[in-house]
Design a protein around this motif. Structure first.
Motif, PDB file in Angstrom:
ATOM      1  N   ASP A  84       0.824  -1.218   0.000  1.00 37.09           N
ATOM      2  CA  ASP A  84       0.000   0.000   0.000  1.00 37.09           C
ATOM      3  C   ASP A  84       0.857   1.267   0.000  1.00 37.09           C
ATOM      4  OD1 ASP A  84      -2.182  -1.598   0.065  1.00 37.09           O
ATOM      5  OD2 ASP A  84      -2.784  -1.124   2.112  1.00 37.09           O
ATOM      6  N   GLU A  85       1.829   1.327   0.895  1.00 36.54           N
ATOM      7  CA  GLU A  85       2.655   2.526   1.010  1.00 36.54           C
ATOM      8  C   GLU A  85       3.448   2.780  -0.268  1.00 36.54           C
ATOM      9  OE1 GLU A  85       6.143   4.434   3.890  1.00 36.54           O
ATOM     10  OE2 GLU A  85       5.157   2.544   4.423  1.00 36.54           O
ATOM     11  N   GLN A  86       3.975   1.711  -0.861  1.00 34.41           N
ATOM     12  CA  GLN A  86       4.731   1.850  -2.103  1.00 34.41           C
ATOM     13  C   GLN A  86       3.848   2.395  -3.222  1.00 34.41           C
ATOM     14  OE1 GLN A  86       6.367  -1.863  -3.473  1.00 34.41           O
ATOM     15  NE2 GLN A  86       7.252  -0.967  -5.318  1.00 34.41           N
ATOM     16  N   LEU A  87       2.623   1.878  -3.300  1.00 32.60           N
ATOM     17  CA  LEU A  87       1.718   2.295  -4.367  1.00 32.60           C
ATOM     18  C   LEU A  87       1.295   3.751  -4.195  1.00 32.60           C
ATOM     19  CD1 LEU A  87       0.387   1.041  -6.840  1.00 32.60           C
ATOM     20  CD2 LEU A  87      -1.561   0.419  -5.414  1.00 32.60           C
ATOM     21  N   LEU A  88       0.976   4.140  -2.967  1.00 29.87           N
ATOM     22  CA  LEU A  88       0.563   5.518  -2.729  1.00 29.87           C
ATOM     23  C   LEU A  88       1.719   6.498  -2.914  1.00 29.87           C
ATOM     24  CD1 LEU A  88      -1.782   5.023   0.350  1.00 29.87           C
ATOM     25  CD2 LEU A  88      -2.451   5.788  -1.939  1.00 29.87           C
ATOM     26  N   THR A  89       2.926   6.097  -2.498  1.00 28.59           N
ATOM     27  CA  THR A  89       4.089   6.952  -2.706  1.00 28.59           C
ATOM     28  C   THR A  89       4.341   7.172  -4.191  1.00 28.59           C
ATOM     29  OG1 THR A  89       5.114   6.250  -0.636  1.00 28.59           O
ATOM     30  CG2 THR A  89       6.567   7.189  -2.303  1.00 28.59           C
ATOM     31  N   ALA A 109       2.129   7.106  -6.518  1.00 24.05           N
ATOM     32  CA  ALA A 109       1.072   7.991  -7.022  1.00 24.05           C
ATOM     33  C   ALA A 109       1.386   9.447  -6.701  1.00 24.05           C
ATOM     34  CB  ALA A 109      -0.267   7.586  -6.407  1.00 24.05           C
ATOM     35  N   ILE A 110       1.870   9.684  -5.475  1.00 27.09           N
ATOM     36  CA  ILE A 110       2.222  11.052  -5.092  1.00 27.09           C
ATOM     37  C   ILE A 110       3.372  11.568  -5.949  1.00 27.09           C
ATOM     38  CG2 ILE A 110       3.112  12.481  -3.216  1.00 27.09           C
ATOM     39  CD1 ILE A 110       1.696  10.531  -1.276  1.00 27.09           C
ATOM     40  N   LYS A 111       4.399  10.733  -6.139  1.00 30.69           N
ATOM     41  CA  LYS A 111       5.537  11.152  -6.951  1.00 30.69           C
ATOM     42  C   LYS A 111       5.115  11.473  -8.375  1.00 30.69           C
ATOM     43  CE  LYS A 111       9.356   9.019  -4.429  1.00 30.69           C
ATOM     44  NZ  LYS A 111      10.536   8.119  -4.492  1.00 30.69           N
ATOM     45  N   GLY A 112       4.233  10.646  -8.932  1.00 29.37           N
ATOM     46  CA  GLY A 112       3.760  10.912 -10.290  1.00 29.37           C
ATOM     47  C   GLY A 112       2.982  12.209 -10.374  1.00 29.37           C
ATOM     48  N   MET A 113       2.162  12.482  -9.372  1.00 28.99           N
ATOM     49  CA  MET A 113       1.378  13.715  -9.347  1.00 28.99           C
ATOM     50  C   MET A 113       2.290  14.939  -9.302  1.00 28.99           C
ATOM     51  SD  MET A 113      -1.522  14.858  -6.536  1.00 28.99           S
ATOM     52  CE  MET A 113      -0.415  14.566  -5.154  1.00 28.99           C
ATOM     53  N   VAL A 114       3.293  14.891  -8.436  1.00 25.95           N
ATOM     54  CA  VAL A 114       4.173  16.049  -8.278  1.00 25.95           C
ATOM     55  C   VAL A 114       5.057  16.240  -9.505  1.00 25.95           C
ATOM     56  CG1 VAL A 114       5.990  17.073  -6.875  1.00 25.95           C
ATOM     57  CG2 VAL A 114       4.132  15.838  -5.772  1.00 25.95           C
ATOM     58  N   SER A 115       5.626  15.149 -10.033  1.00 24.80           N
ATOM     59  CA  SER A 115       6.556  15.270 -11.166  1.00 24.80           C
ATOM     60  C   SER A 115       5.859  15.730 -12.434  1.00 24.80           C
ATOM     61  CB  SER A 115       7.274  13.934 -11.412  1.00 24.80           C
ATOM     62  OG  SER A 115       6.344  12.934 -11.815  1.00 24.80           O
TER      63      SER A 115
END
Length: 496
Positions: free
Chosen positions: A59-64, A66-72
């Motif tokens: 879960d944590e890997q997947l959400l991280t 997603a966050i990285k993709g959103m920011v980048s």
């Protein structure tokens, strides 16, 4: 696991990398209802992946991810970083870390060398600006972020890392093995290129850059009381701390001069930085390093050297000195990074490095995508710089921020791209006509040692200070830009 709405609630105390001091709460930003349909879709996609993906996903890997993709997706300089990357960026600020000594970015989803740092293992191994790193040891770099690549290149002193390099100018791929060491960055270096003239090179803007510069200037004044001219070299300087840039520019400008202004969405991003101690003070010094500075540095004739790898904070310095008619800019058009990033701790083990403002020169110019254009365009080599067509600048990134001042930006960028394509075609034609011996000679051509007697651009700067003729750039595009014309406008003669 944190609840998703927490992502939208708080932006806390700032750390210090190329920053604005002051974003305190997301409430300062423009408020808007949460997009519930999109959040619901996100939750559904998350659930579908958890249920049907070929193997279990943390879960944590997947959400991280997603966050990285959103920011980048925002721009080339915004990124979500974990605890290790946060520590690495703090180490770079203080100027001491374990690695190979290299500034990197992204190009076509590959790791691109912005510049090797002087006197580091990367520099001595022959890594060049513009090189693409396609593998780090056995790991391909396609899709790897600069922070992830930096972590792969870090390691214990004495250990080795093998980089696979693609060098566009030579159309070849080759491995380089580099030994890691403790990198102790000396951001300010000086030399005497000729009697009566001083040379100051700044490689990056760190916490100690302003006091180190002040100490060097005092030494120069003692050794050369009849100083005739000063050359400030910002080539291959990828930037650093805004406060340090303000201090460096302030060393040469009248007291209380505006060095740079910033403007963004939140109120705290709208401010003017002057060369007052309060605007360049850093935690590593407790008194004004520019106090009692020798007066000669406020008016001695001055040249600033720039190239395509002069970026960010170094463009702030070049722009301030150019706007104030304090220095003549000699060299190449700079990179064109006209935005400010703020490092925002999100949790105890993560942070957000986010673009929060555009910055502007004292006259109000935005250099985003455009760069600082030299007063006198000069090549790095006496026979010209044909590989300039291969140089990637801010404007070449697919998700770069637009220059909101320039209504014709799109047309200008399209024209620049057409010129680049034509220059690359001519470069290919020249390469096809070269013999194997000529190609090998090009590969073996010694890299310019900045500040040496073989530094052609430096010698042209000395000529300018001495009132002698200069050899201006052979690049038609550089001449057009220097004259403030669009890339397709025929250039007239330029003489100095």
């Amino acid at each position: 696991m944190r609840k998703l709405p927490c992502l939208f609630i708080s932006i806390a105390t700032l750390a210090a990398a190329a920053t604005l001091p002051g974003v305190t709460s997301a409430a300062d930003a423009q408020s808007a209802p949460l997009p519930l349909d999109q959040l619901r879709l996100f939750a559904e996609v998350f659930g579908q992946i958890k249920q049907d993906y070929v193997k279990p996903v943390d879960d944590e890997q997947l959400l991280t991810a997603a966050i990285k993709g959103m920011v980048s997706s925002l721009d080339p300089h915004s990124v979500y970083i974990d605890k290790t990357d946060f520590q690495d960026s703090q180490e770079r600020i203080t100027g001491r870390f374990a690695g190979i000594g290299i500034e990197i970015g992204l190009e076509d989803r590959l790791i691109k060398v912005i510049a090797p740092i002087d006197d580091t293992p990367a520099f001595h191994a022959g890594i060049r600006p513009g090189d693409l790193i396609t593998r780090i040891d056995d790991k391909p770099t396609l899709g790897v972020t600069p922070d992830q690549a930096s972590a792969l290149m870090r390691g214990n002193p004495g250990t080795k890392v093998t980089l696979t390099i693609y060098r566009k100018s030579e159309k070849r791929t080759f491995p380089l093995t580099v030994t890691r060491t403790i990198i102790k960055l000396q951001s300010v270096k000086t030399a005497v290129p000729a009697p009566g003239y001083a040379y100051v090179r700044i490689t990056s803007f760190q916490e100690r850059t302003t006091p180190d510069l002040a100490a060097k200037l005092r030494t120069i004044a003692q050794l050369q009381p009849n100083l005739k001219g000063l050359i400030l070299d910002l080539r291959n300087n990828g930037g650093g701390l805004v406060e340090s840039a303000v201090g460096v520019a302030g060393a040469f400008l009248p007291q209380a001069s505006i060095v740079v202004t910033t403007d963004g969405q939140v109120a705290s991003s709208k401010r003017a930085y002057r060369n007052n101690y309060s605007d360049y003070r850093m935690r590593s010094f407790d008194r004004d390093p520019l106090q009692n500075e020798p007066a000669i540095f406020k008016n001695v004739p001055m040249i600033v050297l720039t190239n395509a790898y002069t970026a960010s904070a170094s463009e702030i310095v070049a722009g301030a000195l150019q706007d104030g008619s304090r220095a003549t800019i000699v060299g190449k058009t700079t990179f064109g990074k006209g935005s400010v990033q703020t490092l925002v701790p999100m949790t105890s083990s993560s942070a957000l490095r986010m673009t929060t403002a555009y910055y502007y020169t004292p006259s109000g110019r935005s250099i985003q995508d455009i760069g600082i254009r030299p007063n006198i365009p000069v090549d790095q080599f006496a026979d010209g710089d044909p590989d300039d067509a291969l140089v990637t600048r801010e404007a070449d990134y697919p998700n770069h921020l637009a220059n909101i001042q320039d209504a014709n930006e799109k047309k200008e960028l399209e024209a620049r791209q057409r010129d680049r394509v034509e220059e690359m075609r001519l470069l290919d034609e020249r390469s096809d006509k070269e013999t194997p011996e000529q190609r090998q000679k090009d590969r073996d051509r010694a890299r310019v040692e900045f500040g040496s007697s073989d530094d052609f651009m430096l010698q042209q700067a000395l000529n300018k200070l001495r009132g002698k003729p200069l050899i201006v750039s052979k690049s038609l595009l550089e001449l057009r830009l220097a004259q403030g014309e669009s890339p397709q406008t025929p250039a007239g003669p330029v003489t100095h």
